[in-house]
Every structure is written in structure tokens, then in C-alpha cells.
Motif scaffolding. Structure first.
Motif, PDB file in Angstrom:
ATOM      1  N   ASP A 271      47.103  38.805  49.688  1.00  0.00           N
ATOM      2  CA  ASP A 271      47.072  37.932  49.841  1.00  0.00           C
ATOM      3  C   ASP A 271      46.368  36.425  50.149  1.00  0.00           C
ATOM      4  O   ASP A 271      46.342  35.302  50.157  1.00  0.00           O
ATOM      5  CB  ASP A 271      48.213  37.852  50.920  1.00  0.00           C
ATOM      6  N   GLU A 272      45.451  36.683  50.442  1.00  0.00           N
ATOM      7  CA  GLU A 272      44.008  35.953  51.080  1.00  0.00           C
ATOM      8  C   GLU A 272      43.663  35.681  49.461  1.00  0.00           C
ATOM      9  O   GLU A 272      43.025  34.680  49.252  1.00  0.00           O
ATOM     10  CB  GLU A 272      43.226  37.148  51.936  1.00  0.00           C
ATOM     11  N   VAL A 273      43.591  36.487  48.923  1.00  0.00           N
ATOM     12  CA  VAL A 273      42.484  36.961  47.691  1.00  0.00           C
ATOM     13  C   VAL A 273      43.374  36.392  46.848  1.00  0.00           C
ATOM     14  O   VAL A 273      43.012  35.364  46.167  1.00  0.00           O
ATOM     15  CB  VAL A 273      42.696  37.922  46.989  1.00  0.00           C
ATOM     16  N   ARG A 274      44.654  35.765  46.847  1.00  0.00           N
ATOM     17  CA  ARG A 274      45.165  34.968  46.144  1.00  0.00           C
ATOM     18  C   ARG A 274      45.563  33.501  46.298  1.00  0.00           C
ATOM     19  O   ARG A 274      45.908  31.818  45.577  1.00  0.00           O
ATOM     20  CB  ARG A 274      47.147  35.505  46.460  1.00  0.00           C
ATOM     21  N   ARG A 275      45.527  33.460  47.818  1.00  0.00           N
ATOM     22  CA  ARG A 275      44.917  31.843  48.295  1.00  0.00           C
ATOM     23  C   ARG A 275      44.118  31.375  47.654  1.00  0.00           C
ATOM     24  O   ARG A 275      43.864  30.271  47.206  1.00  0.00           O
ATOM     25  CB  ARG A 275      44.916  31.795  49.633  1.00  0.00           C
ATOM     26  N   TYR A 276      43.204  32.072  47.855  1.00  0.00           N
ATOM     27  CA  TYR A 276      41.646  32.236  47.095  1.00  0.00           C
ATOM     28  C   TYR A 276      42.239  31.360  45.695  1.00  0.00           C
ATOM     29  O   TYR A 276      41.110  30.168  45.693  1.00  0.00           O
ATOM     30  CB  TYR A 276      40.526  32.998  47.850  1.00  0.00           C
ATOM     31  N   GLU A 277      42.378  32.441  45.303  1.00  0.00           N
ATOM     32  CA  GLU A 277      42.341  31.580  43.752  1.00  0.00           C
ATOM     33  C   GLU A 277      43.204  30.645  43.444  1.00  0.00           C
ATOM     34  O   GLU A 277      42.989  30.009  42.430  1.00  0.00           O
ATOM     35  CB  GLU A 277      43.095  32.674  42.807  1.00  0.00           C
ATOM     36  N   ALA A 278      44.045  30.509  44.346  1.00  0.00           N
ATOM     37  CA  ALA A 278      44.726  29.171  44.204  1.00  0.00           C
ATOM     38  C   ALA A 278      44.048  27.652  44.895  1.00  0.00           C
ATOM     39  O   ALA A 278      44.446  26.858  44.167  1.00  0.00           O
ATOM     40  CB  ALA A 278      46.266  29.073  45.257  1.00  0.00           C
ATOM     41  N   GLU A 279      43.312  27.872  45.752  1.00  0.00           N
ATOM     42  CA  GLU A 279      42.118  26.711  46.378  1.00  0.00           C
ATOM     43  C   GLU A 279      41.295  26.273  45.929  1.00  0.00           C
ATOM     44  O   GLU A 279      40.840  25.471  45.689  1.00  0.00           O
ATOM     45  CB  GLU A 279      42.388  27.135  47.543  1.00  0.00           C
ATOM     46  N   ARG A 280      40.419  27.610  45.319  1.00  0.00           N
ATOM     47  CA  ARG A 280      39.300  27.680  44.674  1.00  0.00           C
ATOM     48  C   ARG A 280      38.586  27.795  43.582  1.00  0.00           C
ATOM     49  O   ARG A 280      38.591  27.361  42.840  1.00  0.00           O
ATOM     50  CB  ARG A 280      38.003  28.415  46.235  1.00  0.00           C
ATOM     51  N   VAL A 281      39.110  29.217  43.358  1.00  0.00           N
ATOM     52  CA  VAL A 281      38.949  29.687  42.206  1.00  0.00           C
ATOM     53  C   VAL A 281      39.011  30.689  41.359  1.00  0.00           C
ATOM     54  O   VAL A 281      39.699  32.098  42.768  1.00  0.00           O
ATOM     55  CB  VAL A 281      36.774  29.560  41.460  1.00  0.00           C
ATOM     56  N   ALA A 282      39.857  31.548  40.408  1.00  0.00           N
ATOM     57  CA  ALA A 282      40.213  32.350  40.708  1.00  0.00           C
ATOM     58  C   ALA A 282      39.808  33.205  38.399  1.00  0.00           C
ATOM     59  O   ALA A 282      39.175  32.366  38.227  1.00  0.00           O
ATOM     60  CB  ALA A 282      41.678  32.321  39.574  1.00  0.00           C
ATOM     61  N   ASN A 283      38.926  34.765  38.533  1.00  0.00           N
ATOM     62  CA  ASN A 283      37.636  34.755  38.135  1.00  0.00           C
ATOM     63  C   ASN A 283      37.849  36.132  37.637  1.00  0.00           C
ATOM     64  O   ASN A 283      38.385  36.973  38.333  1.00  0.00           O
ATOM     65  CB  ASN A 283      36.312  33.732  37.943  1.00  0.00           C
ATOM     66  N   ASP A 284      36.798  36.584  37.352  1.00  0.00           N
ATOM     67  CA  ASP A 284      36.761  37.901  37.061  1.00  0.00           C
ATOM     68  C   ASP A 284      36.556  38.620  38.656  1.00  0.00           C
ATOM     69  O   ASP A 284      36.920  39.912  38.953  1.00  0.00           O
ATOM     70  CB  ASP A 284      35.649  38.724  35.972  1.00  0.00           C
ATOM     71  N   SER A 285      35.582  37.811  39.664  1.00  0.00           N
ATOM     72  CA  SER A 285      34.995  38.580  40.732  1.00  0.00           C
ATOM     73  C   SER A 285      37.173  38.862  41.727  1.00  0.00           C
ATOM     74  O   SER A 285      36.856  39.327  42.669  1.00  0.00           O
ATOM     75  CB  SER A 285      34.882  37.647  41.009  1.00  0.00           C
ATOM     76  N   THR A 286      36.738  37.337  41.404  1.00  0.00           N
ATOM     77  CA  THR A 286      38.977  37.575  42.615  1.00  0.00           C
ATOM     78  C   THR A 286      39.134  38.631  42.204  1.00  0.00           C
ATOM     79  O   THR A 286      39.904  39.924  42.782  1.00  0.00           O
ATOM     80  CB  THR A 286      39.698  36.897  42.332  1.00  0.00           C
ATOM     81  N   TYR A 287      39.562  38.580  40.641  1.00  0.00           N
ATOM     82  CA  TYR A 287      40.618  40.151  40.064  1.00  0.00           C
ATOM     83  C   TYR A 287      39.457  41.434  40.329  1.00  0.00           C
ATOM     84  O   TYR A 287      41.095  42.191  40.845  1.00  0.00           O
ATOM     85  CB  TYR A 287      40.406  39.876  38.981  1.00  0.00           C
ATOM     86  N   TRP A 288      38.727  41.505  40.574  1.00  0.00           N
ATOM     87  CA  TRP A 288      37.973  42.485  40.633  1.00  0.00           C
ATOM     88  C   TRP A 288      38.453  42.958  42.103  1.00  0.00           C
ATOM     89  O   TRP A 288      38.573  44.680  42.283  1.00  0.00           O
ATOM     90  CB  TRP A 288      36.346  43.013  40.043  1.00  0.00           C
ATOM     91  N   LEU A 289      38.235  42.265  43.049  1.00  0.00           N
ATOM     92  CA  LEU A 289      38.892  42.929  44.534  1.00  0.00           C
ATOM     93  C   LEU A 289      39.604  44.113  44.276  1.00  0.00           C
ATOM     94  O   LEU A 289      39.891  44.743  44.706  1.00  0.00           O
ATOM     95  CB  LEU A 289      38.502  42.141  45.605  1.00  0.00           C
ATOM     96  N   LEU A 290      41.028  43.313  43.764  1.00  0.00           N
ATOM     97  CA  LEU A 290      42.376  43.426  43.869  1.00  0.00           C
ATOM     98  C   LEU A 290      42.385  44.987  42.632  1.00  0.00           C
ATOM     99  O   LEU A 290      42.505  45.997  42.998  1.00  0.00           O
ATOM    100  CB  LEU A 290      42.846  42.637  43.073  1.00  0.00           C
ATOM    101  N   PHE A 291      41.430  45.138  41.328  1.00  0.00           N
ATOM    102  CA  PHE A 291      41.546  46.157  40.713  1.00  0.00           C
ATOM    103  C   PHE A 291      40.929  47.282  41.797  1.00  0.00           C
ATOM    104  O   PHE A 291      41.049  47.970  41.746  1.00  0.00           O
ATOM    105  CB  PHE A 291      40.050  46.007  39.856  1.00  0.00           C
ATOM    106  N   GLU A 292      39.684  47.300  42.920  1.00  0.00           N
ATOM    107  CA  GLU A 292      39.213  48.007  43.849  1.00  0.00           C
ATOM    108  C   GLU A 292      40.625  49.098  44.733  1.00  0.00           C
ATOM    109  O   GLU A 292      40.480  49.634  45.236  1.00  0.00           O
ATOM    110  CB  GLU A 292      37.816  47.805  44.306  1.00  0.00           C
ATOM    111  N   LEU A 293      41.338  47.960  45.520  1.00  0.00           N
ATOM    112  CA  LEU A 293      42.467  48.151  45.915  1.00  0.00           C
ATOM    113  C   LEU A 293      43.360  48.457  45.239  1.00  0.00           C
ATOM    114  O   LEU A 293      43.573  49.697  45.576  1.00  0.00           O
ATOM    115  CB  LEU A 293      43.361  47.028  46.644  1.00  0.00           C
ATOM    116  N   CYS A 294      43.311  48.628  43.721  1.00  0.00           N
ATOM    117  CA  CYS A 294      43.956  49.425  42.919  1.00  0.00           C
ATOM    118  C   CYS A 294      43.717  50.841  42.778  1.00  0.00           C
ATOM    119  O   CYS A 294      44.420  52.421  42.865  1.00  0.00           O
ATOM    120  CB  CYS A 294      44.362  48.620  41.454  1.00  0.00           C
TER     121      CYS A 294
END
Length: 478
Positions: A271-294
Motif C-alpha cells: 500500500d505504501e508503494v502504491r501511494r508513493y506511485e500515486a503521489e511521486r513516481v511510478a517506474n521500474d523501481s517501484t514495480y521491482w520492490l513489489l516484484f521482490e515481495l512476489c
């Protein structure tokens, strides 16, 4: 009639997004309990064919665990409740508490490994004799087990198809809010117990200040770390580029110790990553943190599917074509960071002194043991179990089997360690940090001290075999 619920905390030491606590909090009275289980400390047998003894929990994780339990107690007190702390087997302690305080039900988190399932089964059996209902809850993965596209017992054994399937067909559930907690039963009185400083004789360890981060246990510190890394430091936007770093606090998130003990929910991070993507930037790095959780989820569900096969030397691929060796002297050289291969030795010294080592460094250390020395990979995995702050049975043994070629990848996973060292530690800052004898030399020399001319070694007071070991095996750059 008053309804009293026991909540047995395991590796879910938090109040936020905790399905177990939320369900138990619906009762009129709540009895939260944490048991320091003697089977988690001291020397234990690995079990199964070709068993061996190893230390279950080392000093660094002991400190982190006791800090986390103490933090959980404080947070429960802030909610008007408390935490009972006991030392003993849960199947002995919990029925006694249920009888003493007239509990009607017990809630606990459930986990996929046999060791954890066996304890849960023993608790369930013991409480059934007391007429206490046991309800277990799944709450430690990003994707809930009930929300997978297929039953976990038939999921693909390769990560990429699993990832694509869950990303396309599954949804991450919203985190649960912290529940309002009912009070303790009056019968508890002051008998809440003390958090032991050295459970069952295992002394806590203090980390070397050269470590990447001064890890402190507990939900409070976990939430602070998320705030520091994602929001205050704004490091998430560059995570993919920096995640293979070796020195410093912020090259990676370092959420893993808190995730492993359940001080931090992966859904909260999502949820914090998704909020960061909405408020700052969504890029390969934000996706990659969720990729590691997967990736973390993948190993959890692999253990649901394959069970103890992951712990066997032959792994889930039943590899019988590999001759695994055992040599205590060679293993001790690896474990103590005395192999003569600086990148490996730096990783093992950092692990021993801090309880933490980066993913890149730990992969190289594991590959050296399993693929260069061909020593039984399970001994290395068990050593990591002892030492790691972020020890999680599924991630640890799943990754080790993967590197050893008996797990979830059919490719050759042997690392070119000298190439890796020069690629990811180009100025040798990491190896020099943990091997001061190499400080006077260039980066290339520090990574391959066996190539340094004798006169240069002599000029800088380095004698191989005395000040730093001769290499156990010769590694050449490719």
C-alpha cells in the motif's frame, strides 16, 4: 456469558494488518501470548537422511526477537491490553493458560513448513482436550493463499509463470486496521511474565558498527524504516538501480528482518508503494520492490506444494547426479570468512558480525559453498538459519536449493565470483570494509590478492597465508 480468546503470536509480531489479532479481538476478553519455544534455541538435529547438528538461533536473531516481543508488548499496552510471555513448548503452555483463564477459543497464524505445522497440530490436539476451539489464519504473504489463480498444491515450479498469473488474476487484499482490543481477563493479575534477555542460554549479540543498518526489532521500528526509506529518503525511485549495492543503509529497503518476524506486513508495504506511485513516481523501481515481495510469496507457496522435499539434499528436482561432499575444515573456513576469496569472505564476516548481508553477497557466498566447493548445501543453509536476522525458512532454504541447482531453476546457478566482485564492488569498498588487510591495494588487486606481485604484498605488509589466507580454490576472471 463472557467470551475469552487466546491469541498465540508466532511470526506475526505486529498489531497492523494482523488477521489473527483482528479475529481474536472480537471476543470480550483477550489473552495475547508469546512462547519462547526451547526447540528454537540451542543445538538441534537437522533431521531426515544424512542429518547433522546445528545451532537453531544465533545471538543476532535472538536480540532482534526479544526486542520485537518487547515492542509488541508495549504496543498492546497502548491499546489497553498486554502480552503474556512464557518460556516453554506452546502445546504445554497454552492449554495451561486456557484452563487457568477459562478461554473459549484460540487464534493463531499458520505457516507452511512442517516444523511450524507440527507445533500448530500439537497445540490444536492439546486444546481440543480442553474443549477450546482453534482457529488458524493465513496472513504473512502479499497474496492470500485463497486468492491464488490455482491451488498452491499445483502451482508452477518456475517463478515467472507464477508471477504472471498472480499479477493478471489475483488482487492484493487491503490491509486490516489495528483493532480495538478487549481487556485481559482479571484473573491474569500481574502474572504477565518477563521477556528473557538470553532465552534458554542463547546470549544476544551486538552488531558490528560496520553493518549496513543498525537493525532494531519491533513493529515500531519497522514502520519507521518504511517511512525513512520510501518517503523521507525518497530511495524507492531508484531501487532497481541500487538494490545490488553492498555498503550503506539505503541501497535496498532492508525490510526483510521485520517481514520475516511479522513485525511488518507485506500488504502494508504494498500500500505504501502504491501511494508513493500515486503521489511521486511510478517506474521500474517501484514495480521491482513489489516484484521482490512476489518472489517471497513464491517460496511460501512452493513449501505448501512440496513440503519437506525442499529440505532434502536432492531437493524438489530429486537430483541424484550430484556428489555432495563433507569436509569440516573446509566448511569452517567458509563459515568464518577464511576462504581466501575476498568477496566470499567479506560476505561471511559481515553475516557473522551483524546477522545481515545483502542479497548479492549472500548469493555469491552460497554459490561458492555449493558449486565451487560442492559441500552439502544444507549445511550452508542451516548456518544461514543460525545467523540471519531475516531468516525465513521458505526463503532461506528455497533460495539455497535454487543456487545449489536442486530447487526451482534447472539452469546452472554457479556464480563467476571474481566477475561478480568487480561488477558489484568496483572500488572494492565492500571487501576492504571487512578485510582491512586489503585496504592498501587497488580494487582489482583486492578482489584477487593471489595475483598481487610478491614485492607489492611485501611493501604493504601482506603475507598470504598469514595476514590473509591463500585461496582455497583458484578463481580466474572470465
Amino acid at each position: 456469558m463472557t467470551r475469552t480468546a487466546l491469541v498465540w503470536f508466532r511470526r506475526d509480531l505486529r498489531c497492523h494488518d494482523n488477521p489473527t489479532l483482528a479475529a481474536a479481538a472480537e471476543a470480550d476478553e483477550l489473552l495475547p501470548v508469546y512462547c519462547f519455544d526451547p526447540r528454537a534455541f540451542g543445538k538441534r538435529e537437522y533431521g531426515g537422511p544424512n542429518s547433522f547438528s546445528f545451532e537453531k538461533t544465533g545471538g543476532h536473531r535472538t536480540r532482534f526477537l526479544t526486542e520485537s516481543v518487547a515492542d509488541l508488548r508495549e504496543r498492546l499496552r497502548e491499546h489497553g491490553c498486554d502480552l503474556l510471555v512464557r518460556e516453554g513448548k506452546p502445546e504445554d503452555v497454552l492449554p495451561e493458560l486456557a484452563a487457568a483463564h477459562d478461554a473459549d477459543e484460540l487464534h493463531c497464524s499458520t505457516y507452511p513448513t512442517s516444523e511450524e505445522k507440527d507445533v500448530e497440530s500439537a497445540v490444536t490436539a492439546a486444546l481440543s482436550d480442553e474443549g477450546v476451539e482453534v482457529q488458524s489464519h493465513w496472513g504473512h504473504t502479499l497474496y492470500h493463499v485463497d486468492d491464488l489463480p490455482t491451488d498452491p498444491r499445483v502451482i508452477d515450479d518456475t517463478f515467472t509463470p507464477f508471477r504472471k498469473a498472480v499479477e493478471a488474476e489475483s488482487t492484493v487484499r487491503d490491509p486490516l486496521p489495528e483493532p480495538a482490543l478487549p481487556p485481559l481477563p482479571v484473573s491474569v493479575g500481574d502474572d504477565t511474565g518477563e521477556v528473557p534477555t538470553a532465552p534458554f542460554g542463547t546470549d544476544p549479540a551486538t552488531a558490528d558498527d560496520r553493518g549496513a543498518l543498525p537493525f532494531a526489532g519491533g513493529e515500531g521500528r519497522a514502520i519507521d524504516r518504511v517511512e525513512e526509506y520510501i518517503w523521507e529518503g525518497d530511495h524507492l525511485r531508484e531501487y532497481k538501480e541500487t538494490r545490488n549495492g553492498l555498503v550503506g543503509a539505503d541501497y535496498s529497503s532492508k525490510f526483510s528482518p521485520w517481514l520475516a518476524l511479522g513485525c511488518l506486513s507485506p500488504r502494508y508495504v504494498h500500500d505504501e508503494v502504491r501511494r508513493y506511485e500515486a503521489e511521486r513516481v511510478a517506474n521500474d523501481s517501484t514495480y521491482w520492490l513489489l516484484f521482490e515481495l512476489c518472489w517471497r510469496d513464491f517460496f511460501q507457496f512452493q513449501f505448501v506444494k512440496h513440503g519437506n522435499q525442499h529440505f532434502r539434499r536432492e531437493g524438489i528436482r530429486n537430483r541424484t547426479d550430484v556428489t555432495w561432499l563433507w569436509d569440516d575444515r573446509r566448511f569452517r573456513l567458509w563459515a568464518t570468512g577464511q576462504t581466501g576469496i575476498p568477496f566470499v569472505d567479506a560476505a561471511m564476516r559481515e553475516l557473522n558480525e551483524t546477522g545481515y548481508v545483502s542479497n548479492r553477497a549472500r548469493q555469491n557466498a552460497a554459490s561458492f559453498l555449493a558449486n565451487n566447493l560442492r559441500l552439502d548445501w544444507r549445511h550452508g543453509a542451516a548456518y544461514f538459519e543460525t545467523k540471519l536476522l531475516d531468516y525465513d525458512p521458505c526463503s532461506n532454504y528455497g533460495n539455497w536449493a535454487y543456487i545449489a541447482g536442486v530447487g526451482n531453476d534447472s539452469r546452472d546457478r554457479q556464480f563467476d565470483i571474481v566477475w561478480q566482485a568487480n561488477r558489484y564492488d568496483p572500488d572494492a569498498a565492500y571487501v576492504k570494509r571487512w578485510i582491512p588487510a586489503l585496504e592498501p591495494f587497488s580494487a582489482e588487486e583486492a578482489h584477487e590478492p593471489w595475483t598481487i606481485p610478491r614485492h607489492r604484498r611485501r611493501d604493504h605488509g601482506l603475507e598470504l597465508g598469514t595476514d590473509y589466507p591463500e585461496p582455497m580454490v583458484r578463481l580466474e576472471r572470465t
